[in-house]
Write an enzyme that holds these catalytic residues in place. Sequence first.
Site, PDB file in Angstrom:
ATOM      1  N   SER A   1      33.335  42.654  34.645  1.00 32.47           N
ATOM      2  CA  SER A   1      32.881  41.751  36.467  1.00 32.47           C
ATOM      3  C   SER A   1      32.911  42.442  36.878  1.00 32.47           C
ATOM      4  O   SER A   1      31.919  42.580  38.832  1.00 32.47           O
ATOM      5  CB  SER A   1      33.470  40.165  36.159  1.00 32.47           C
ATOM      6  OG  SER A   1      34.596  40.561  36.869  1.00 32.47           O
ATOM      7  N   GLY A   2      33.926  43.317  37.230  1.00 30.71           N
ATOM      8  CA  GLY A   2      34.368  44.406  38.590  1.00 30.71           C
ATOM      9  C   GLY A   2      33.256  45.461  39.057  1.00 30.71           C
ATOM     10  O   GLY A   2      31.840  45.481  38.418  1.00 30.71           O
ATOM     11  N   PHE A   3      32.853  45.965  40.100  1.00 26.43           N
ATOM     12  CA  PHE A   3      32.236  47.402  39.723  1.00 26.43           C
ATOM     13  C   PHE A   3      31.572  48.480  39.351  1.00 26.43           C
ATOM     14  O   PHE A   3      30.977  48.360  39.153  1.00 26.43           O
ATOM     15  CB  PHE A   3      32.437  47.739  41.658  1.00 26.43           C
ATOM     16  CG  PHE A   3      32.156  47.298  42.475  1.00 26.43           C
ATOM     17  CD1 PHE A   3      31.866  45.598  42.755  1.00 26.43           C
ATOM     18  CD2 PHE A   3      32.084  47.233  43.989  1.00 26.43           C
ATOM     19  CE1 PHE A   3      30.644  45.123  43.995  1.00 26.43           C
ATOM     20  CE2 PHE A   3      31.840  46.304  45.291  1.00 26.43           C
ATOM     21  CZ  PHE A   3      31.531  45.788  44.556  1.00 26.43           C
ATOM     22  N   THR A   4      33.541  48.967  38.945  1.00 20.80           N
ATOM     23  CA  THR A   4      33.119  50.147  37.951  1.00 20.80           C
ATOM     24  C   THR A   4      32.560  49.202  36.197  1.00 20.80           C
ATOM     25  O   THR A   4      32.122  50.105  35.657  1.00 20.80           O
ATOM     26  CB  THR A   4      34.506  50.882  38.183  1.00 20.80           C
ATOM     27  OG1 THR A   4      35.762  49.862  38.022  1.00 20.80           O
ATOM     28  CG2 THR A   4      34.169  51.513  38.882  1.00 20.80           C
TER      29      THR A   4
ATOM     30  N   CYS B   1      38.395  59.038  41.726  1.00 18.26           N
ATOM     31  CA  CYS B   1      37.388  59.570  42.638  1.00 18.26           C
ATOM     32  C   CYS B   1      37.959  59.715  43.930  1.00 18.26           C
ATOM     33  O   CYS B   1      37.180  61.346  43.420  1.00 18.26           O
ATOM     34  CB  CYS B   1      36.828  58.227  42.715  1.00 18.26           C
ATOM     35  SG  CYS B   1      37.862  56.776  44.026  1.00 18.26           S
TER      36      CYS B   1
ATOM     37  N   ASN C   1      30.939  57.575  43.565  1.00 14.26           N
ATOM     38  CA  ASN C   1      32.685  56.987  43.028  1.00 14.26           C
ATOM     39  C   ASN C   1      32.512  56.018  41.830  1.00 14.26           C
ATOM     40  O   ASN C   1      33.651  55.888  40.847  1.00 14.26           O
ATOM     41  CB  ASN C   1      33.326  56.023  44.111  1.00 14.26           C
ATOM     42  CG  ASN C   1      32.535  55.277  45.082  1.00 14.26           C
ATOM     43  OD1 ASN C   1      31.319  55.218  45.361  1.00 14.26           O
ATOM     44  ND2 ASN C   1      32.819  54.151  44.578  1.00 14.26           N
TER      45      ASN C   1
HETATM   46  N1  LIG Z   1      35.779  51.523  42.546  1.00 18.70           N
HETATM   47  C1  LIG Z   1      36.304  52.268  42.012  1.00 18.70           C
HETATM   48  O1  LIG Z   1      35.130  53.605  43.318  1.00 18.70           O
HETATM   49  C2  LIG Z   1      36.606  53.028  41.264  1.00 18.70           C
HETATM   50  C3  LIG Z   1      36.912  54.240  41.222  1.00 18.70           C
HETATM   51  C4  LIG Z   1      37.526  54.774  39.879  1.00 18.70           C
HETATM   52  C5  LIG Z   1      38.556  54.344  39.709  1.00 18.70           C
HETATM   53  N2  LIG Z   1      38.818  52.722  39.727  1.00 18.70           N
HETATM   54  C6  LIG Z   1      39.420  52.027  39.047  1.00 18.70           C
HETATM   55  O2  LIG Z   1      38.980  51.687  38.524  1.00 18.70           O
HETATM   56  C7  LIG Z   1      39.878  50.258  37.978  1.00 18.70           C
HETATM   57  C8  LIG Z   1      38.801  48.751  38.265  1.00 18.70           C
HETATM   58  O3  LIG Z   1      38.035  49.068  40.082  1.00 18.70           O
HETATM   59  P1  LIG Z   1      37.023  47.899  40.395  1.00 18.70           P
HETATM   60  O4  LIG Z   1      36.119  48.434  41.544  1.00 18.70           O
HETATM   61  O5  LIG Z   1      35.945  48.255  39.517  1.00 18.70           O
HETATM   62  O6  LIG Z   1      38.045  46.638  40.309  1.00 18.70           O
HETATM   63  P2  LIG Z   1      36.950  45.334  41.092  1.00 18.70           P
HETATM   64  O7  LIG Z   1      35.546  45.699  41.365  1.00 18.70           O
HETATM   65  O8  LIG Z   1      37.907  44.586  41.750  1.00 18.70           O
HETATM   66  O9  LIG Z   1      37.327  44.575  39.118  1.00 18.70           O
HETATM   67  C9  LIG Z   1      38.015  44.277  38.672  1.00 18.70           C
HETATM   68  C10 LIG Z   1      38.311  43.761  37.347  1.00 18.70           C
HETATM   69  O10 LIG Z   1      39.002  44.161  36.419  1.00 18.70           O
HETATM   70  C11 LIG Z   1      39.445  42.289  35.729  1.00 18.70           C
HETATM   71  N3  LIG Z   1      40.852  41.834  36.164  1.00 18.70           N
HETATM   72  C12 LIG Z   1      41.102  41.777  37.435  1.00 18.70           C
HETATM   73  N4  LIG Z   1      42.415  41.597  36.635  1.00 18.70           N
HETATM   74  C13 LIG Z   1      42.431  41.178  35.649  1.00 18.70           C
HETATM   75  C14 LIG Z   1      43.223  41.293  34.277  1.00 18.70           C
HETATM   76  N5  LIG Z   1      45.096  40.693  34.823  1.00 18.70           N
HETATM   77  N6  LIG Z   1      44.016  41.263  33.104  1.00 18.70           N
HETATM   78  C15 LIG Z   1      42.147  41.300  32.557  1.00 18.70           C
HETATM   79  N7  LIG Z   1      40.946  41.640  33.600  1.00 18.70           N
HETATM   80  C16 LIG Z   1      41.130  41.504  34.898  1.00 18.70           C
HETATM   81  C17 LIG Z   1      38.094  41.456  36.842  1.00 18.70           C
HETATM   82  O11 LIG Z   1      38.008  40.337  36.183  1.00 18.70           O
HETATM   83  P3  LIG Z   1      38.354  38.877  36.288  1.00 18.70           P
HETATM   84  O12 LIG Z   1      39.519  38.742  37.117  1.00 18.70           O
HETATM   85  O13 LIG Z   1      37.516  37.790  36.353  1.00 18.70           O
HETATM   86  O14 LIG Z   1      39.158  39.117  35.127  1.00 18.70           O
HETATM   87  C18 LIG Z   1      37.581  43.033  37.471  1.00 18.70           C
HETATM   88  O15 LIG Z   1      36.107  42.386  36.531  1.00 18.70           O
HETATM   89  C19 LIG Z   1      40.490  49.577  39.331  1.00 18.70           C
HETATM   90  O16 LIG Z   1      42.355  50.503  38.887  1.00 18.70           O
HETATM   91  C20 LIG Z   1      40.730  51.438  39.694  1.00 18.70           C
HETATM   92  O17 LIG Z   1      41.503  51.977  40.898  1.00 18.70           O
HETATM   93  C21 LIG Z   1      37.797  51.869  41.087  1.00 18.70           C
END
Ligand SMILES: NC(=O)c1ccc[n+]([C@@H]2O[C@H](COP(=O)([O-])OP(=O)(O)OC[C@H]3O[C@@H](n4cnc5c(N)ncnc54)[C@H](OP(=O)(O)O)[C@@H]3O)[C@@H](O)[C@H]2O)c1
Length: 343
Positions: A9-12, A144, A307
């Site tokens: 459900s998150g962005f990535t 990123c 990113n």
């Molecule tokens: N955004 C970027 O541009 C980017 C780039 C490179 C790397 N990253 C890395 O990719 C990862 C995800 O980033 P994002 O930006 O997509 O984050 P996000 O939008 O905050 O999404 C996080 C996701 O993880 C789930 N989650 C949170 N805690 C959890 C847990 N304890 N167990 C299972 N699921 C859990 C959340 O859903 P629920 O809470 O509903 O379960 C949600 O689907 C991070 O580690 C980030 O550092 C992000």
Amino acid sequence: MRAAVVGGSGFTGGELCRLVDGHPDFELVQATSREYENKTVGHAHPNLRHLDLRFSDPADLESVDVLFAATPHGVSMQHIDAFQDAADTVVDLSADFRLPEASAYDEYYDGHDRPELLADAEYALPELNRDNLPGATLIAAGGCNATASILGLLPLFEADILSGDERVVIDVKVGSSEGGASGGKAASHAERSGVVRPYAPTGHRHEAEISEYLGIDVSFTVHAVDMIRGASATCHVFPDSPVSKGDLWGAYRGSYEDEPFVRLASGGGGVYRYPEPKAVAGSNFAEVGFELDAANKRLVVFSAIDNMMKGSAGQAVHAANIAYGLDETAGLEHTGLHPVGAP
Ligand SMILES: NC(=O)c1ccc[n+]([C@@H]2O[C@H](COP(=O)([O-])OP(=O)(O)OC[C@H]3O[C@@H](n4cnc5c(N)ncnc54)[C@H](OP(=O)(O)O)[C@@H]3O)[C@@H](O)[C@H]2O)c1
């Protein structure tokens, strides 16, 4: 091949669902979310309303070939046994397995729960180390800002223009999606709109990744700017010996002419003469370019990525393609849009 996205459900996670859905060899069988459990994937990601799939609890993992973990830092290291029980290959987008030494996690993060597994993980930035990826079962997709920085600087090392002792100053401008869907006060529209905000003037965690994989200490600063998608790195480099424009073209062409996802954009004509996040938004391309400031013995190198594609989900799919011996570009061939509003 069956694929699951934990943190769907998150962005990535949304980008992974989009990419897996369009991939010729992967089938999206599970996307997890605790908050959106039983709701459709389209509920969180309106661009995916066509998908006939509902979010499930991450505690009930399906058996799959590849599991993409798009969860916050610390979750994968905590649940890695369950992830590996469910999948032959785990591709983690967080920083949990990117660094080989536990001491780096003590210095830059809050330590590591499973340091004995760090040696099993393969860092994935295919332009840097694709040879390590075939057959890999625990893959840590490069971060990123580190990806943008490393792609900009890598040719200078491969062509021996830099040795690792030189001064390198990196300034990265990032979009709001880097902070994830849960955001926070600083990410609210009212606070974020219009900013050019020094967000990590010193000590950003990606410094560790750049140092580890380029073998150089860098001075690294990150600004939050008014974009949604995009990371744009400007690297100021001070080589010890004189360098010509021809040397630079030779270095960058030598490193990237056969790379499917790296485009050189270096002072040509038109409006977009140098790398530009807007020009790669939604695609897995990175753009890299450079200029020579001979009077000041300085090179300035530019690099731009989306990113959520080359900086995370696209990189993860690229790595999985290599791990499984698939066409590297499978599911990632699409280009971005032009013209387009602020991505
Ligand atoms: N955004 C970027 O541009 C980017 C780039 C490179 C790397 N990253 C890395 O990719 C990862 C995800 O980033 P994002 O930006 O997509 O984050 P996000 O939008 O905050 O999404 C996080 C996701 O993880 C789930 N989650 C949170 N805690 C959890 C847990 N304890 N167990 C299972 N699921 C859990 C959340 O859903 P629920 O809470 O509903 O379960 C949600 O689907 C991070 O580690 C980030 O550092 C992000």
